[in-house]
Design an enzyme around this catalytic site. Structure first.
Site, PDB file in Angstrom:
ATOM      1  N   HIS A  68      43.437  88.707  13.829  1.00 42.91           N
ATOM      2  CA  HIS A  68      43.765  89.844  14.687  1.00 42.91           C
ATOM      3  C   HIS A  68      43.991  91.084  13.829  1.00 42.91           C
ATOM      4  O   HIS A  68      43.816  91.066  12.608  1.00 42.91           O
ATOM      5  CB  HIS A  68      44.952  89.516  15.591  1.00 42.91           C
ATOM      6  CG  HIS A  68      46.182  89.049  14.866  1.00 42.91           C
ATOM      7  ND1 HIS A  68      46.859  89.827  13.972  1.00 42.91           N
ATOM      8  CD2 HIS A  68      46.855  87.860  14.918  1.00 42.91           C
ATOM      9  CE1 HIS A  68      47.906  89.167  13.514  1.00 42.91           C
ATOM     10  NE2 HIS A  68      47.913  87.962  14.062  1.00 42.91           N
ATOM     11  N   HIS A  99      45.969  90.795  10.597  1.00 43.21           N
ATOM     12  CA  HIS A  99      45.279  90.264   9.418  1.00 43.21           C
ATOM     13  C   HIS A  99      44.386  91.349   8.804  1.00 43.21           C
ATOM     14  O   HIS A  99      44.293  91.494   7.586  1.00 43.21           O
ATOM     15  CB  HIS A  99      44.396  89.069   9.788  1.00 43.21           C
ATOM     16  CG  HIS A  99      45.161  87.920  10.371  1.00 43.21           C
ATOM     17  ND1 HIS A  99      45.071  87.571  11.687  1.00 43.21           N
ATOM     18  CD2 HIS A  99      46.038  87.057   9.813  1.00 43.21           C
ATOM     19  CE1 HIS A  99      45.849  86.522  11.920  1.00 43.21           C
ATOM     20  NE2 HIS A  99      46.446  86.191  10.800  1.00 43.21           N
ATOM     21  N   CYS A 126      57.501  71.144   9.184  1.00 47.28           N
ATOM     22  CA  CYS A 126      56.734  71.809  10.245  1.00 47.28           C
ATOM     23  C   CYS A 126      55.291  71.859   9.793  1.00 47.28           C
ATOM     24  O   CYS A 126      54.974  72.423   8.735  1.00 47.28           O
ATOM     25  CB  CYS A 126      57.241  73.229  10.514  1.00 47.28           C
ATOM     26  SG  CYS A 126      56.068  74.149  11.531  1.00 47.28           S
ATOM     27  N   CYS A 129      53.907  75.496   9.427  1.00 41.81           N
ATOM     28  CA  CYS A 129      54.292  76.195   8.187  1.00 41.81           C
ATOM     29  C   CYS A 129      53.828  75.423   6.962  1.00 41.81           C
ATOM     30  O   CYS A 129      53.856  75.957   5.860  1.00 41.81           O
ATOM     31  CB  CYS A 129      55.798  76.340   8.069  1.00 41.81           C
ATOM     32  SG  CYS A 129      56.610  77.198   9.395  1.00 41.81           S
ATOM     33  N   CYS A 183      60.538  74.716  15.183  1.00 39.64           N
ATOM     34  CA  CYS A 183      59.988  75.902  14.505  1.00 39.64           C
ATOM     35  C   CYS A 183      59.568  76.896  15.577  1.00 39.64           C
ATOM     36  O   CYS A 183      58.651  76.622  16.358  1.00 39.64           O
ATOM     37  CB  CYS A 183      58.796  75.538  13.626  1.00 39.64           C
ATOM     38  SG  CYS A 183      57.999  77.017  12.979  1.00 39.64           S
ATOM     39  N   HIS A 229      55.914  78.439  15.226  1.00 41.87           N
ATOM     40  CA  HIS A 229      54.761  77.642  15.687  1.00 41.87           C
ATOM     41  C   HIS A 229      55.056  76.871  16.965  1.00 41.87           C
ATOM     42  O   HIS A 229      54.216  76.101  17.430  1.00 41.87           O
ATOM     43  CB  HIS A 229      54.297  76.698  14.567  1.00 41.87           C
ATOM     44  CG  HIS A 229      53.814  77.460  13.376  1.00 41.87           C
ATOM     45  ND1 HIS A 229      54.604  77.690  12.274  1.00 41.87           N
ATOM     46  CD2 HIS A 229      52.644  78.096  13.147  1.00 41.87           C
ATOM     47  CE1 HIS A 229      53.930  78.423  11.405  1.00 41.87           C
ATOM     48  NE2 HIS A 229      52.748  78.684  11.906  1.00 41.87           N
ATOM     49  N   LYS A 259      56.056  89.657  18.078  1.00 42.83           N
ATOM     50  CA  LYS A 259      54.920  89.254  17.232  1.00 42.83           C
ATOM     51  C   LYS A 259      53.617  89.081  18.001  1.00 42.83           C
ATOM     52  O   LYS A 259      53.633  88.718  19.166  1.00 42.83           O
ATOM     53  CB  LYS A 259      55.277  87.894  16.635  1.00 42.83           C
ATOM     54  CG  LYS A 259      55.397  87.892  15.163  1.00 42.83           C
ATOM     55  CD  LYS A 259      55.642  86.490  14.687  1.00 42.83           C
ATOM     56  CE  LYS A 259      54.329  85.782  14.427  1.00 42.83           C
ATOM     57  NZ  LYS A 259      54.488  84.516  13.737  1.00 42.83           N
ATOM     58  N   LYS A 264      48.607  83.796  18.642  1.00 48.53           N
ATOM     59  CA  LYS A 264      47.598  83.179  19.487  1.00 48.53           C
ATOM     60  C   LYS A 264      48.292  82.434  20.626  1.00 48.53           C
ATOM     61  O   LYS A 264      47.841  82.454  21.759  1.00 48.53           O
ATOM     62  CB  LYS A 264      46.789  82.212  18.622  1.00 48.53           C
ATOM     63  CG  LYS A 264      45.446  81.929  19.192  1.00 48.53           C
ATOM     64  CD  LYS A 264      44.608  81.157  18.221  1.00 48.53           C
ATOM     65  CE  LYS A 264      45.434  80.080  17.554  1.00 48.53           C
ATOM     66  NZ  LYS A 264      44.730  79.231  16.640  1.00 48.53           N
TER      67      LYS A 264
HETATM   68  N1  MSP Z   1      46.966  81.217   3.996  1.00 46.64           N
HETATM   69  C1  MSP Z   1      48.151  81.988   3.807  1.00 46.64           C
HETATM   70  C2  MSP Z   1      48.066  82.831   2.564  1.00 46.64           C
HETATM   71  C3  MSP Z   1      47.836  82.093   1.292  1.00 46.64           C
HETATM   72  S1  MSP Z   1      47.703  83.175  -0.057  1.00 46.64           S
HETATM   73  C4  MSP Z   1      47.694  82.227  -1.373  1.00 46.64           C
HETATM   74  C5  MSP Z   1      48.384  82.884   5.011  1.00 46.64           C
HETATM   75  N2  MSP Z   1      47.321  83.110   5.779  1.00 46.64           N
HETATM   76  S2  MSP Z   1      47.350  83.914   7.183  1.00 46.64           S
HETATM   77  O1  MSP Z   1      45.995  83.892   7.662  1.00 46.64           O
HETATM   78  O2  MSP Z   1      48.341  83.374   8.053  1.00 46.64           O
HETATM   79  O3  MSP Z   1      47.819  85.356   6.858  1.00 46.64           O
HETATM   80  C6  MSP Z   1      47.080  86.208   6.009  1.00 46.64           C
HETATM   81  C7  MSP Z   1      47.760  87.551   5.863  1.00 46.64           C
HETATM   82  O4  MSP Z   1      47.797  88.236   7.115  1.00 46.64           O
HETATM   83  C8  MSP Z   1      49.208  87.450   5.391  1.00 46.64           C
HETATM   84  O5  MSP Z   1      49.449  88.390   4.359  1.00 46.64           O
HETATM   85  C9  MSP Z   1      50.007  87.845   6.591  1.00 46.64           C
HETATM   86  O6  MSP Z   1      51.210  88.477   6.246  1.00 46.64           O
HETATM   87  C10 MSP Z   1      49.058  88.836   7.239  1.00 46.64           C
HETATM   88  N3  MSP Z   1      49.414  89.035   8.631  1.00 46.64           N
HETATM   89  C11 MSP Z   1      49.316  88.151   9.660  1.00 46.64           C
HETATM   90  N4  MSP Z   1      49.790  88.743  10.779  1.00 46.64           N
HETATM   91  C12 MSP Z   1      50.214  90.000  10.488  1.00 46.64           C
HETATM   92  C13 MSP Z   1      50.667  91.090  11.226  1.00 46.64           C
HETATM   93  N5  MSP Z   1      50.877  91.013  12.534  1.00 46.64           N
HETATM   94  N6  MSP Z   1      50.862  92.264  10.577  1.00 46.64           N
HETATM   95  C14 MSP Z   1      50.576  92.417   9.253  1.00 46.64           C
HETATM   96  N7  MSP Z   1      50.136  91.414   8.530  1.00 46.64           N
HETATM   97  C15 MSP Z   1      50.097  90.156   9.081  1.00 46.64           C
HETATM   98  O7  MSP Z   1      49.496  83.354   5.199  1.00 46.64           O
END
Ligand code: MSP
Length: 635
Positions: A20, A23, A128, A131, A147, A150, A298, A301
């Site tokens: 989203h 990310h 979890c 996580c 959790c 999740h 937040k 999904k």
């Molecule tokens: N797989 C782990 C990272 C491993 S790094 C060795 C992970 N993946 S993730 O897909 O869940 O998240 C990837 C990035 O997206 C993270 O930095 C996370 O903080 C960022 N974000 C996910 N949702 C977010 C927001 N709503 N806002 C800003 N960043 C966010 O974590």
């Protein structure tokens, strides 16, 4: 001369997530920094990728009747497509399922095991799956055994496992963080990590036997390696460790691991401890940015409220989305996402300020100079001041990006755009056209073209379509992204005689009641230049009380006032003599601009300005509605 290197990483993404706008936020920011470093001439390695192992993926695949590999492959392809859509220019994309990564993780695990920092034991705790983390009894109690992130119950698990001696590294980690103030940024995250370490570190369980979708422990293949040990190692496998020693030698240690705030502890505690145990250098900086959240909380999904970047780009265009992500929220802080905010940003900064500047400059060059940029003739003080503002902007942007203040970097470019609009308003080229003053017109438009050139180049790290369009309009050859930093430090790059081209509006104003797809294009409003709230905030306005007022000999309209502004007294020369008698002013409260550069008026220094309102006939002091303490800010 060898170019400085710059190695920047994003977190690697879980293919179980539907990506989203949150990310996209991390990756667009990393892309902007990487592009900026390239513009500065650095040899950049920008790494992103996917984090594909773990029980969560194994379970999701089983639910869909697929093998984990069959499940992840199309999702990873989709993630790559999203990065393509957002024009993310990464140098490498690492998948944790790739052989080159698996080798590195196994080697690292073996090394740390051999050094005695990974040992066999037994683990029991609350787990979890979402996580991929164990929680202690106390933590599980605080979480009510559930959790929330999740929305699933914690499970009691007991397994034979390998442990990493994280506790042993607490002291070294603390010393490293204290000795390297830039290691964890921003400051608030650094303090959080320091508090976490000072609270005590326990050894970390780094293998699992309860599922098999992972990298096997090389010397005990019934165990798979903990996903975070696996995932963090991507930063080594993605820069050539154990495969391409030249590349590895060139880029490691990484200059910047960019991560969301919730995973800073993995990057700034576990990862450096693993590297210490393996005898490898530590990254130079871990930066934990804030979250983009929706008003109700937040994006997730499960809640079904994710904002899809593909839809946004389709609706508003790539640059409007990138601009919004980078400009709206100070990087590091959390921000609330609103579609209205995206529209407002795009309309104010891009359509009104930037779009309007390009449009009016080109339209006037076309009308007043047959579309040709002529050589400047005897610049005046106002032109010199403007030139200085143009040439000072690259350094301001550089300083902001170095501090990872990406919003401020765009703010600095925005200030140059506003200054350019103001330059047009003040120099009034239409009046010189009326008077047939060609020399003045040539000078003004030459200065504006130079400003637009600098704006176009400075925007290349942040926006991907607009800089090229501006470049084309200016009739310049090549692409602004190829110009290099030096081009920003010289004046006079625009060749006299070049022909500008008026293209379609850069940013049509977005109407909130947009017509349906395929309907008529949105109406374009060209509005007068506006200032930013930040511009207004730069003025320091305070309440003051006049304590003394005197006429100034030889200056019929001026009075010398002494005003108490709280912390100090200021001498202010005000042009209100025709309106007020000195005797009636003492004790009156006024609004004072206290951060104005002092000037001398008739030999008397004025250390500020008093605000008045005039309608042409009368001039009145602006006063508060009731008594207010001296020094109180006016906003
Ligand atoms: N797989 C782990 C990272 C491993 S790094 C060795 C992970 N993946 S993730 O897909 O869940 O998240 C990837 C990035 O997206 C993270 O930095 C996370 O903080 C960022 N974000 C996910 N949702 C977010 C927001 N709503 N806002 C800003 N960043 C966010 O974590």
């Amino acid at each position: 001369m060898t170019r400085p290197t710059y190695y920047i990483t994003t977190p690697i993404y879980y293919p179980s997530n539907r990506l989203h706008i949150g990310h996209a936020y991390t990756t667009v920011a990393a892309d902007a920094v990487a592009r900026f470093k390239r513009l500065q001439g650095c040899d950049v390695w920008f790494l992103t990728g996917t984090d594909e192992h773990g029980r969560k993926i194994e379970e999701r695949a089983a639910q869909e009747g697929k093998t984990p590999r069959e499940f992840v492959d199309p999702v990873v392809a989709g993630i790559k497509e999203l990065w393509q859509l957002l024009h993310i220019r990464y140098d490498d994309f690492i998948r944790t399922t790739e052989e080159r990564h698996v080798r590195v993780v196994q080697e690292l695990f073996t090394r740390v095991h051999q050094s005695g920092d990974i040992y066999a034991g037994e683990y029991e705790g609350w787990y979890c799956v979402g996580c991929e983390t164990y929680f202690t009894d106390t933590q599980a109690k605080d979480m009510d055994g559930h959790c929330r992130e999740h929305d699933r119950p914690l499970e009691r698990l007991r397994e034979r496992a390998y442990f990493f001696r994280l506790s042993k590294y607490a002291g070294r980690l603390l010393r490293h963080i204290e000795d390297h103030p830039g290691f964890i940024r921003p400051e608030s995250r650094r303090n959080e990590v320091l508090a976490l370490i000072r609270g005590g570190l326990e050894d970390l369980c780094v293998s699992r036997t309860s599922f098999s979708w992972g990298i096997p422990v090389p010397f005990d293949p019934q165990h798979v390696i903990y996903v975070w040990f696996d995932a963090l190692s991507n930063y080594l496998s993605g820069c050539g460790y154990l495969q391409d020693e030249t590349r590895y030698g060139k880029y490691w240690p990484a200059d910047l691991h960019l991560t969301g705030k919730e995973i800073v502890r993995f990057h700034a505690v576990i990862w450096p401890a693993i590297l210490m145990a393996a005898g490898l250098a530590l990254p130079k900086c871990v930066f934990g940015h804030g979250w983009l959240v929706l008003e109700g909380g937040k994006m997730s999904k499960t809640l079904g409220n994710v904002v899809d970047p593909v839809v946004l780009v389709g609706k508003y265009g790539l640059d409007a989305v990138r601009y919004f992500l980078l400009r709206e929220v100070p990087f590091g802080a959390d921000g609330i996402y609103h579609e209205e905010a995206l529209i407002a940003r795009s309309n104010a900064d891009l359509a009104n300020d930037l779009g309007n500047l390009v449009h009016r400059t080109l339209a006037m060059i076309k009308r007043f100079q047959h579309g040709i940029v002529a050589a400047p003739v005897r610049p005046e003080a106002i032109d010199d001041q403007f030139r200085e503002a143009v040439l000072a902007t690259p350094a301001a942007v550089e300083q902001a990006v170095d501090g990872l203040e990406l919003s401020n970097a765009l703010g600095a470019i925005g200030r140059l755009v506003s200054a350019s609009n103001k330059y047009i308003d003040t120099t009034a080229p239409w009046a010189h056209f009326r008077d047939g003053n060609e020399g003045r017109l040539a000078t003004i438009f030459y200065h504006l073209c130079e400003a637009l050139r600098v704006v176009a180049v400075l925007l290349t790290p942040f926006l991907v379509e607009t800089p090229g369009k501006i470049w084309q309009c200016l009739g310049l050859a090549g692409h602004p992204g190829e110009q290099g930093w030096e081009s920003l430090t010289v004046w006079g790059f625009t060749r006299p005689g070049s022909r500008v081209q008026e293209g379609p509006p850069l940013f049509p104003r977005i109407e909130t009641s947009r017509p349906a797809e395929g309907g008529p294009p949105p109406k374009i409003h060209v509005e007068p230049a506006t200032v930013e709230i930040d511009d207004f905030r730069r003025l320091d306005l305070r309440i003051g009380t006049i304590v003394e007022a005197q006429a100034m000999p030889g200056a019929a309209r001026l009075l010398r006032l002494v005003v108490d502004v709280g912390a100090a007294r200021r001498q202010v020369v005000a042009g209100i003599a025709g309106e007020y008698e000195p005797g009636e002013l003492a004790g009156r409260q006024v609004v004072v601009v206290v951060n104005l550069k002092p000037v001398k008026l008739r030999g008397v220094e004025s250390q500020g300005m008093i605000l008045t309102a005039g309608d042409g006939d009368r001039l009145r002091l602006l006063v508060p509605d009731g008594p207010v303490k001296e020094g109180s800010p006016v906003s």
